[in-house]
Design a protein around this motif. Structure first.
Motif, PDB file in Angstrom:
ATOM      1  N   ARG A 238       0.810  -1.223   0.000  1.00 26.31           N
ATOM      2  CA  ARG A 238       0.000   0.000   0.000  1.00 26.31           C
ATOM      3  C   ARG A 238       0.846   1.277   0.000  1.00 26.31           C
ATOM      4  O   ARG A 238       0.296   2.364  -0.098  1.00 26.31           O
ATOM      5  CB  ARG A 238      -0.930   0.004   1.222  1.00 26.31           C
ATOM      6  N   LEU A 239       2.159   1.136   0.127  1.00 26.84           N
ATOM      7  CA  LEU A 239       3.028   2.315   0.198  1.00 26.84           C
ATOM      8  C   LEU A 239       3.530   2.721  -1.183  1.00 26.84           C
ATOM      9  O   LEU A 239       4.140   1.926  -1.899  1.00 26.84           O
ATOM     10  CB  LEU A 239       4.234   2.040   1.107  1.00 26.84           C
ATOM     11  N   ASN A 240       3.258   3.967  -1.550  1.00 24.38           N
ATOM     12  CA  ASN A 240       3.742   4.477  -2.837  1.00 24.38           C
ATOM     13  C   ASN A 240       5.260   4.632  -2.864  1.00 24.38           C
ATOM     14  O   ASN A 240       5.868   4.713  -3.935  1.00 24.38           O
ATOM     15  CB  ASN A 240       3.094   5.824  -3.144  1.00 24.38           C
ATOM     16  N   SER A 241       5.869   4.690  -1.682  1.00 26.39           N
ATOM     17  CA  SER A 241       7.321   4.884  -1.597  1.00 26.39           C
ATOM     18  C   SER A 241       8.099   3.590  -1.803  1.00 26.39           C
ATOM     19  O   SER A 241       9.328   3.613  -1.922  1.00 26.39           O
ATOM     20  CB  SER A 241       7.689   5.469  -0.229  1.00 26.39           C
ATOM     21  N   VAL A 242       7.399   2.449  -1.842  1.00 23.78           N
ATOM     22  CA  VAL A 242       8.044   1.148  -2.009  1.00 23.78           C
ATOM     23  C   VAL A 242       7.983   0.721  -3.470  1.00 23.78           C
ATOM     24  O   VAL A 242       6.929   0.786  -4.109  1.00 23.78           O
ATOM     25  CB  VAL A 242       7.364   0.092  -1.113  1.00 23.78           C
ATOM     26  N   HIS A 243       9.142   0.284  -3.994  1.00 25.73           N
ATOM     27  CA  HIS A 243       9.233  -0.094  -5.400  1.00 25.73           C
ATOM     28  C   HIS A 243       9.878  -1.474  -5.527  1.00 25.73           C
ATOM     29  O   HIS A 243      10.672  -1.888  -4.683  1.00 25.73           O
ATOM     30  CB  HIS A 243      10.072   0.934  -6.173  1.00 25.73           C
ATOM     31  N   ASP A 244       9.535  -2.164  -6.606  1.00 23.07           N
ATOM     32  CA  ASP A 244      10.105  -3.488  -6.913  1.00 23.07           C
ATOM     33  C   ASP A 244       9.960  -4.442  -5.723  1.00 23.07           C
ATOM     34  O   ASP A 244      10.902  -5.163  -5.358  1.00 23.07           O
ATOM     35  CB  ASP A 244      11.584  -3.362  -7.299  1.00 23.07           C
ATOM     36  N   LEU A 245       8.785  -4.457  -5.139  1.00 22.19           N
ATOM     37  CA  LEU A 245       8.525  -5.266  -3.946  1.00 22.19           C
ATOM     38  C   LEU A 245       8.360  -6.745  -4.300  1.00 22.19           C
ATOM     39  O   LEU A 245       7.636  -7.101  -5.229  1.00 22.19           O
ATOM     40  CB  LEU A 245       7.255  -4.759  -3.250  1.00 22.19           C
ATOM     41  N   VAL A 246       9.073  -7.590  -3.536  1.00 20.87           N
ATOM     42  CA  VAL A 246       8.917  -9.043  -3.655  1.00 20.87           C
ATOM     43  C   VAL A 246       8.721  -9.594  -2.247  1.00 20.87           C
ATOM     44  O   VAL A 246       9.591  -9.451  -1.383  1.00 20.87           O
ATOM     45  CB  VAL A 246      10.153  -9.705  -4.301  1.00 20.87           C
ATOM     46  N   ILE A 247       7.556 -10.219  -1.994  1.00 19.39           N
ATOM     47  CA  ILE A 247       7.259 -10.798  -0.682  1.00 19.39           C
ATOM     48  C   ILE A 247       7.290 -12.313  -0.798  1.00 19.39           C
ATOM     49  O   ILE A 247       6.617 -12.896  -1.650  1.00 19.39           O
ATOM     50  CB  ILE A 247       5.884 -10.336  -0.164  1.00 19.39           C
ATOM     51  N   THR A 248       8.104 -12.933   0.050  1.00 20.36           N
ATOM     52  CA  THR A 248       8.194 -14.394   0.100  1.00 20.36           C
ATOM     53  C   THR A 248       7.940 -14.834   1.535  1.00 20.36           C
ATOM     54  O   THR A 248       8.805 -14.671   2.413  1.00 20.36           O
ATOM     55  CB  THR A 248       9.580 -14.885  -0.365  1.00 20.36           C
ATOM     56  N   ASP A 249       6.759 -15.363   1.777  1.00 13.14           N
ATOM     57  CA  ASP A 249       6.358 -15.755   3.136  1.00 13.14           C
ATOM     58  C   ASP A 249       6.509 -14.553   4.087  1.00 13.14           C
ATOM     59  O   ASP A 249       5.798 -13.585   3.935  1.00 13.14           O
ATOM     60  CB  ASP A 249       7.170 -16.959   3.612  1.00 13.14           C
ATOM     61  N   THR A 250       7.450 -14.635   5.036  1.00 13.52           N
ATOM     62  CA  THR A 250       7.605 -13.558   6.017  1.00 13.52           C
ATOM     63  C   THR A 250       8.837 -12.694   5.732  1.00 13.52           C
ATOM     64  O   THR A 250       9.356 -12.018   6.630  1.00 13.52           O
ATOM     65  CB  THR A 250       7.721 -14.145   7.433  1.00 13.52           C
ATOM     66  N   ALA A 251       9.292 -12.712   4.497  1.00 18.24           N
ATOM     67  CA  ALA A 251      10.431 -11.875   4.105  1.00 18.24           C
ATOM     68  C   ALA A 251      10.042 -11.031   2.898  1.00 18.24           C
ATOM     69  O   ALA A 251       9.138 -11.383   2.135  1.00 18.24           O
ATOM     70  CB  ALA A 251      11.651 -12.729   3.778  1.00 18.24           C
TER      71      ALA A 251
END
Length: 292
Positions: A238-251
């Protein structure tokens, strides 16, 4: 600090081709300016104007308050220069050429010369026709570093040197800086500039596209983050300041601007943050930002 080099709105045209377009920067005493850009970007043209080898089409280029073209002879008495491609007299030895350069400059230090010959591991008795490119570069570096100047101009100075000799060069540049000398380091070896430069000027197609300290320039690029939490940090989406986000489980890994850390931390706390790693952008990241 005393201003040693002043370049303002410098332009150089070769026929219809504009090699330099409104180039502006300055260099103070006790400061290393990293002048970076790929081959053909205008680095060497700028330095040749500062050395009085070619005349600018327009703009101002002053060293020690004197005009770089009109007062070149006087300026050279306080300037040392090392080019990236060193050509030497093949029938003279390395030591003879170093002594000749020092004599021409007029302010050479024989004790420092001998120390540098040993540090750079150069055989001064050999004829330069037998020298490798790295050894030819050492001759120019030793002659320049052993001369007492107020401005040192290095144009790709470590071309042909091995990493050990690069470290020797960097050590000597730091000594010059401590002694209050002004230094222009033109290079495309970004790691070298990053280790030595106080400020950086990035030139692209004859134009300065960025200038400032490394810290100032790093504000313009994104840091790389890696976080671990006890619950999947889906709120980062939801953050516009975050880019190229990759979420893997809890990381999660992502990029974000350095001034957005507080916002990101606030978002992550409910997910029970257990680990946070951040890596600032390198000079290479800054460099590529302007050329991609």
């Amino acid at each position: 600090m005393a201003k040693i080099v002043e370049v303002e709105n410098l332009q150089k045209n070769f026929g219809k081709f504009s090699a330099l377009k409104n180039v502006t920067f300055d260099v103070n005493a006790g400061e290393v300016l990293g002048y970076i850009g790929p081959n053909g970007s205008g680095k060497s043209t700028t330095l040749r104007i500062l050395l009085g080898i070619i005349k600018a089409s327009s703009g101002k280029a002053k060293i020690f308050g004197q005009d770089a073209w009109r007062d070149a002879t006087e300026i050279h008495k306080q300037t040392a220069y090392v080019p990236g491609d060193v050509y030497l007299w093949p029938n003279l030895s390395g030591g003879e050429i170093i002594d000749l350069f020092m004599k021409l400059h007029g302010k050479g230090d024989p004790v420092k010369r001998d120390r540098l010959i040993q540090k750079f591991d150069l055989d001064p008795k050999k004829k330069t026709r037998s020298y490798s490119k790295g050894n030819r570069q050492k001759v120019a570096l030793i002659a320049a570093l052993a001369s007492d100047a107020e401005l040192y101009i290095f144009d790709e100075p470590t071309s042909g040197l091995d990493p050990l000799m690069e470290a020797v060069f960097q050590e000597e540049v730091r000594k010059l800086k401590t002694a209050g000398k002004a230094i222009i380091l033109s290079s495309h070896i970004l790691s070298e500039v990053e280790k030595l430069a106080d400020r950086v000027a990035v030139i692209r197609k004859g134009e300065i596209v960025e200038t400032g300290t490394l810290d100032e320039l790093r504000h313009l690029t994104r840091y790389q983050y890696k976080v671990e939490t006890q619950e999947p940090p889906i709120g980062l989406k939801r953050l516009n300041s975050v880019h190229d986000l990759v979420i893997t489980d809890t990381a999660a890994t992502f990029q974000a601007d350095s001034d957005k850390v507080a916002e990101i931390m606030t978002m992550l706390m409910p997910y029970k943050l257990t680990k946070l790693e951040s890596n600032p952008p390198t000079l290479e990241d800054l460099f590529m930002r302007h050329y991609e």
